[in-house]
Design a protein around this motif. Structure first.
Motif, PDB file in Angstrom:
ATOM      1  N   UNK A   1       0.835  -1.180   0.000  1.00  0.00           N
ATOM      2  CA  UNK A   1       0.000   0.000   0.000  1.00  0.00           C
ATOM      3  C   UNK A   1       0.877   1.240   0.000  1.00  0.00           C
ATOM      4  N   UNK A   2       0.525   2.191  -0.822  1.00  0.00           N
ATOM      5  CA  UNK A   2       1.298   3.427  -0.927  1.00  0.00           C
ATOM      6  C   UNK A   2       1.035   4.310   0.277  1.00  0.00           C
ATOM      7  N   UNK A   3       2.096   4.829   0.852  1.00  0.00           N
ATOM      8  CA  UNK A   3       1.952   5.743   1.981  1.00  0.00           C
ATOM      9  C   UNK A   3       2.910   6.914   1.838  1.00  0.00           C
ATOM     10  N   UNK A   4       2.411   8.081   2.182  1.00  0.00           N
ATOM     11  CA  UNK A   4       3.233   9.280   2.284  1.00  0.00           C
ATOM     12  C   UNK A   4       3.039   9.827   3.686  1.00  0.00           C
ATOM     13  N   UNK A   5       4.119  10.009   4.414  1.00  0.00           N
ATOM     14  CA  UNK A   5       4.031  10.459   5.796  1.00  0.00           C
ATOM     15  C   UNK A   5       4.868  11.715   5.970  1.00  0.00           C
ATOM     16  N   UNK A   6       4.172  12.806   6.260  1.00  0.00           N
ATOM     17  CA  UNK A   6       4.847  14.087   6.474  1.00  0.00           C
ATOM     18  C   UNK A   6       5.241  14.251   7.932  1.00  0.00           C
ATOM     19  N   UNK A   7       6.286  15.017   8.155  1.00  0.00           N
ATOM     20  CA  UNK A   7       6.716  15.371   9.507  1.00  0.00           C
ATOM     21  C   UNK A   7       7.490  16.679   9.455  1.00  0.00           C
ATOM     22  N   UNK A   8       7.726  17.255  10.626  1.00  0.00           N
ATOM     23  CA  UNK A   8       8.547  18.456  10.706  1.00  0.00           C
ATOM     24  C   UNK A   8       7.792  19.750  10.909  1.00  0.00           C
ATOM     25  N   UNK A   9       6.478  19.683  10.903  1.00  0.00           N
ATOM     26  CA  UNK A   9       5.704  20.897  11.134  1.00  0.00           C
ATOM     27  C   UNK A   9       5.808  21.341  12.583  1.00  0.00           C
ATOM     28  N   UNK A  10       5.269  22.530  12.844  1.00  0.00           N
ATOM     29  CA  UNK A  10       5.291  23.046  14.195  1.00  0.00           C
ATOM     30  C   UNK A  10       5.010  24.522  14.244  1.00  0.00           C
ATOM     31  N   UNK A  11       5.287  25.107  15.388  1.00  0.00           N
ATOM     32  CA  UNK A  11       5.068  26.535  15.616  1.00  0.00           C
ATOM     33  C   UNK A  11       6.413  27.249  15.576  1.00  0.00           C
ATOM     34  N   UNK A  12       6.482  28.316  14.807  1.00  0.00           N
ATOM     35  CA  UNK A  12       7.717  29.074  14.675  1.00  0.00           C
ATOM     36  C   UNK A  12       7.387  30.557  14.560  1.00  0.00           C
ATOM     37  N   UNK A  13       8.296  31.393  15.002  1.00  0.00           N
ATOM     38  CA  UNK A  13       8.091  32.836  14.882  1.00  0.00           C
ATOM     39  C   UNK A  13       8.398  33.290  13.464  1.00  0.00           C
ATOM     40  N   UNK A  14       7.807  34.389  13.092  1.00  0.00           N
ATOM     41  CA  UNK A  14       8.088  34.975  11.780  1.00  0.00           C
ATOM     42  C   UNK A  14       9.587  35.198  11.620  1.00  0.00           C
ATOM     43  N   UNK A  15      10.085  34.869  10.443  1.00  0.00           N
ATOM     44  CA  UNK A  15      11.514  34.959  10.185  1.00  0.00           C
ATOM     45  C   UNK A  15      12.267  33.679  10.461  1.00  0.00           C
ATOM     46  N   UNK A  16      11.607  32.740  11.107  1.00  0.00           N
ATOM     47  CA  UNK A  16      12.245  31.477  11.441  1.00  0.00           C
ATOM     48  C   UNK A  16      12.222  30.481  10.306  1.00  0.00           C
ATOM     49  N   UNK A  17      12.677  29.267  10.621  1.00  0.00           N
ATOM     50  CA  UNK A  17      12.798  28.214   9.619  1.00  0.00           C
ATOM     51  C   UNK A  17      12.212  26.910  10.132  1.00  0.00           C
ATOM     52  N   UNK A  18      11.753  26.111   9.198  1.00  0.00           N
ATOM     53  CA  UNK A  18      11.327  24.734   9.460  1.00  0.00           C
ATOM     54  C   UNK A  18      11.738  23.891   8.271  1.00  0.00           C
ATOM     55  N   UNK A  19      11.928  22.601   8.545  1.00  0.00           N
ATOM     56  CA  UNK A  19      12.214  21.664   7.480  1.00  0.00           C
ATOM     57  C   UNK A  19      11.201  20.535   7.543  1.00  0.00           C
ATOM     58  N   UNK A  20      10.398  20.437   6.497  1.00  0.00           N
ATOM     59  CA  UNK A  20       9.416  19.367   6.401  1.00  0.00           C
ATOM     60  C   UNK A  20      10.018  18.168   5.673  1.00  0.00           C
ATOM     61  N   UNK A  21       9.582  16.997   6.084  1.00  0.00           N
ATOM     62  CA  UNK A  21       9.998  15.761   5.429  1.00  0.00           C
ATOM     63  C   UNK A  21       8.771  14.972   5.019  1.00  0.00           C
ATOM     64  N   UNK A  22       8.912  14.212   3.953  1.00  0.00           N
ATOM     65  CA  UNK A  22       7.850  13.325   3.493  1.00  0.00           C
ATOM     66  C   UNK A  22       8.484  12.007   3.101  1.00  0.00           C
ATOM     67  N   UNK A  23       8.192  10.984   3.878  1.00  0.00           N
ATOM     68  CA  UNK A  23       8.723   9.653   3.601  1.00  0.00           C
ATOM     69  C   UNK A  23       7.719   8.893   2.763  1.00  0.00           C
ATOM     70  N   UNK A  24       8.173   8.317   1.671  1.00  0.00           N
ATOM     71  CA  UNK A  24       7.281   7.658   0.717  1.00  0.00           C
ATOM     72  C   UNK A  24       7.615   6.184   0.560  1.00  0.00           C
ATOM     73  N   UNK A  25       6.588   5.426   0.156  1.00  0.00           N
ATOM     74  CA  UNK A  25       6.801   4.009  -0.158  1.00  0.00           C
ATOM     75  C   UNK A  25       7.789   3.885  -1.293  1.00  0.00           C
ATOM     76  N   UNK A  26       8.677   2.927  -1.172  1.00  0.00           N
ATOM     77  CA  UNK A  26       9.704   2.774  -2.180  1.00  0.00           C
ATOM     78  C   UNK A  26       9.175   2.430  -3.549  1.00  0.00           C
ATOM     79  N   UNK A  27       7.987   1.855  -3.613  1.00  0.00           N
ATOM     80  CA  UNK A  27       7.471   1.401  -4.892  1.00  0.00           C
ATOM     81  C   UNK A  27       7.071   2.555  -5.809  1.00  0.00           C
ATOM     82  N   UNK A  28       6.860   3.734  -5.247  1.00  0.00           N
ATOM     83  CA  UNK A  28       6.426   4.851  -6.078  1.00  0.00           C
ATOM     84  C   UNK A  28       7.425   5.983  -6.123  1.00  0.00           C
TER      85      UNK A  28
END
Length: 115
Positions: A1-28
Motif C-alpha cells: 500500500x502506498x503511503x506518504x508520511x509528512x513530519x517536521x511541522x510546528x510553531x515558529x516565529x516569523x523569520x524562522x525556519x522549518x524543514x518538512x519531510x515526506x517519507x514515501x513508499x519505495x514502490x512509487x
C-alpha cells in the motif's frame, strides 16, 4: 500500500525556519514527481513546490527564494526547507506523489507562523 508520511511541522516565529519531510513508499518514490501543497483555514489547497525525478524544481511565486525542495532517492524522502517564514505561510502542508497515472497524498503536517 502506498503511503506518504509528512513530519517536521510546528510553531515558529516569523523569520524562522522549518524543514518538512515526506517519507514515501519505495514502490512509487523513484518513479514519481514529488510536490508540496498547503491549505490555510478557509482557503483552497494551493501548490507550493515540486521536484521531478530529474531533480528539476519549481516554486510558487509566494515562496520563491525562501523555500527549497529536495529529494533523497536513497531514503525515499522529499524535503521542504522553509526559511524566512511569514504568518501567511501558516497552513497544513501536504506531500504529493505523482507517477503520471496516479496521484497520492499524505495526511499533512501543520505549520504555524506567529507574528
Amino acid at each position: 500500500q502506498v503511503q506518504l508520511v509528512e513530519s517536521g511541522g510546528g510553531l515558529v516565529q516569523a523569520g524562522g525556519s522549518l524543514r518538512l519531510s515526506c517519507a514515501a513508499s519505495g514502490s512509487i518514490f523513484s518513479a514519481s514527481a514529488m510536490g508540496w501543497y498547503r491549505q490555510a483555514p478557509g482557503k483552497q489547497r494551493e501548490w507550493v513546490a515540486r521536484i521531478l525525478r530529474t531533480t528539476y524544481a519549481a516554486y510558487a511565486d509566494s515562496v520563491k527564494g525562501r523555500f527549497i525542495i529536495s529529494r533523497d532517492n536513497a531514503k525515499n524522502t522529499v524535503y521542504l526547507q522553509m526559511d524566512s517564514l511569514k504568518p501567511e505561510d501558516t497552513a497544513v502542508y501536504y506531500c504529493q506523489a505523482n507517477s503520471g497515472t496516479v496521484t497520492y497524498w499524505g495526511r499533512g503536517t501543520q505549520v504555524t507562523v506567529s507574528s
